[in-house]
Design an enzyme around this catalytic site. Structure first.
Site: not given
Ligand SMILES: Cc1cc2nc3c(=O)[nH]c(=O)nc-3n(C[C@H](O)[C@H](O)[C@H](O)COP(=O)(O)OP(=O)(O)OC[C@H]3O[C@@H](n4cnc5c(N)ncnc54)[C@H](O)[C@@H]3O)c2cc1C
Length: 391
Positions: A131-132, A134, A166, A249, A375
């Site tokens: 899944q591409g 993020s 992933s 999901e 969140e």
């Molecule tokens: C084990 C694992 C597997 C994953 N696999 C995939 C995958 O296969 N494909 C893929 O595309 N992604 C994948 N991800 C990524 C995942 O979808 C993102 O990590 C997630 O969407 C959060 O984005 P970010 O890490 O950029 O954090 P950010 O969005 O930068 O968030 C940082 C912090 O800010 C908070 N925050 C952000 N926006 C708000 C808001 N509007 N209100 C309140 N708080 C907020 C968040 O809750 C978090 O605490 C995976 C993540 C993990 C941990």
């Protein structure tokens, strides 16, 4: 409310049980059985097991029969998940993106030609998906995605970067959200593509997680060519498609089944460590048990909602929030039960249960991040379930 099963549902439950017991790999669940280790071997095993499920008629449980699925009702899916955990069948997460996310998205939005090309390979495990979505600056705010795709003739040229993808190293195909109109409001300039991971111009770099395992990856696209025929839905309408994927999901599973199984393991751990007469631990264990029961009832409620409305809605966020936070609290109990032995991880000869609780504890931290952080789930519940104004 009456939770007893009808005769037909009970028959279904027995059928699942009997098939699983008869078809698990020889020696599965015994100490002598050598489990697959590391991402490559685990995915190879998952492909094999998926094939076996397919041949037994148990792949694509929720998919309509016309697309090779079983057409099971949401309740049958839940019964399957419960029985699956009860007999200790292999976890399917390793190739889960295809059956759980891509299949339902294609069934909903794909053309008949796309369905014909891709659905069978997902069901049989022949084609593994990633899944591409993020990117370094587009996680929770997926619509901020900057990976660009320029349409020239009938070919998209994709350039940019995805992160946390992933299984990318082991996947054959990727569902990719790209920006195709940089002038439009951010939700309206996105397109949803299916990308062959062997395309020239793709570079994949593994990322090691805090568990020490490298499931996720960074994926770089340098002028990667994707035929227009691999676009799902319309140009610049990718947001709607991505929302369908995310709804599956967040809401499409029965997480209580796994957590109830793990709760039994935590109780067994407490008994072995002779801690069940200690008042402090009894309180913690009882609390964890209550939380898994609440989760079960919430999952049942979601199933009855889906049976009424036909698809998972924003209420799925309640289930995601509760299971992920329950999971973390339960793993905290497990690790604390171990006392000083909690410092010993996999590979240490003195680690309790071969260090599995350390691994589970570390892995559980991811649960409140992937598929939308806690969140974000609370925001969805506030706005779309409770009807509160946006911040
Ligand atoms: C084990 C694992 C597997 C994953 N696999 C995939 C995958 O296969 N494909 C893929 O595309 N992604 C994948 N991800 C990524 C995942 O979808 C993102 O990590 C997630 O969407 C959060 O984005 P970010 O890490 O950029 O954090 P950010 O969005 O930068 O968030 C940082 C912090 O800010 C908070 N925050 C952000 N926006 C708000 C808001 N509007 N209100 C309140 N708080 C907020 C968040 O809750 C978090 O605490 C995976 C993540 C993990 C941990």
């Amino acid at each position: 409310m009456d939770f007893r099963l009808s005769a037909e549902e009970a028959r279904f439950q027995h059928e699942v049980h009997d098939w699983l017991v008869a078809n698990l790999p020889a020696g599965w669940g015994t100490p002598a059985y050598r489990m697959a280790e590391g991402p490559e071997e685990k995915v190879r095993f998952a492909r094999w097991w998926q094939r076996r499920l397919y041949e037994g008629g148990w792949a694509g449980l929720s998919w309509p029969k016309e697309y090779g699925g079983r057409g099971a009702t949401p309740l049958e899916q839940l019964l399957f998940a419960e029985e699956y955990v009860r007999v200790g069948a292999p976890a399917m997460i390793d190739i889960g993106v295809g059956p759980a996310l891509v299949g339902p998205t294609l069934i909903h939005h794909g053309t008949e030609r796309q369905k014909e090309r891709f659905l069978r390979g997902i069901l049989t495990g022949e084609e593994v998906w990633c899944q591409g979505f993020s990117e370094p600056n587009a996680g929770s705010d997926l619509a901020a995605c900057r990976t660009r795709a320029d349409l020239r003739g009938d070919v998209f040229h994709v350039t940019g970067q995805k992160i946390w993808t992933s299984y990318a190293r082991l996947a054959d195909w990727c569902i990719l959200v790209v920006r195709t109109d940089s002038q439009a409001p951010k939700h309206r300039g996105l397109t949803f593509l299916l990308v062959d991971m062997k395309s020239p111009g793709i570079t994949i770099r593994a990322l090691v997680e805090m568990t020490g395992v490298a499931w996720f990856n960074e994926v770089f696209f340098d002028d990667v060519q994707v035929p227009r025929a691999n676009m799902i839905g319309e140009l610049n309408q990718g947001w709607t498609i991505a929302i369908t994927t995310l709804a599956h999901e967040r809401g499409g599973s029965a997480p209580h089944a796994r957590l109830q199984g793990e709760m039994r393991d935590v109780l067994a751990l407490a008994r072995r460590l002779l801690l069940t007469t200690d008042r402090r631990w009894r309180q913690r264990l009882a609390q964890s048990f209550v939380e898994t029961e609440i989760l079960r009832l919430l999952a049942y409620k979601q199933v009855s909602d889906i049976m009424r409305t036909g698809q998972p809605g924003p209420e799925g966020s309640c289930l995601k929030l509760v299971w992920s936070e329950t999971d973390q609290r339960m793993k905290e109990v497990a690790i604390e039960l171990e006392g000083p032995y909690a410092a010993l991880a996999r590979g240490s000869s003195r680690a309790i249960d071969a260090g599995c609780w350390q691994h589970e504890y570390l892995w559980s931290r991811a649960a409140t991040i992937y598929a939308g952080t806690s969140e974000v789930q609370r925001n969805i519940i506030a706005q779309r379930v409770l009807g509160l104004p946006r911040e």
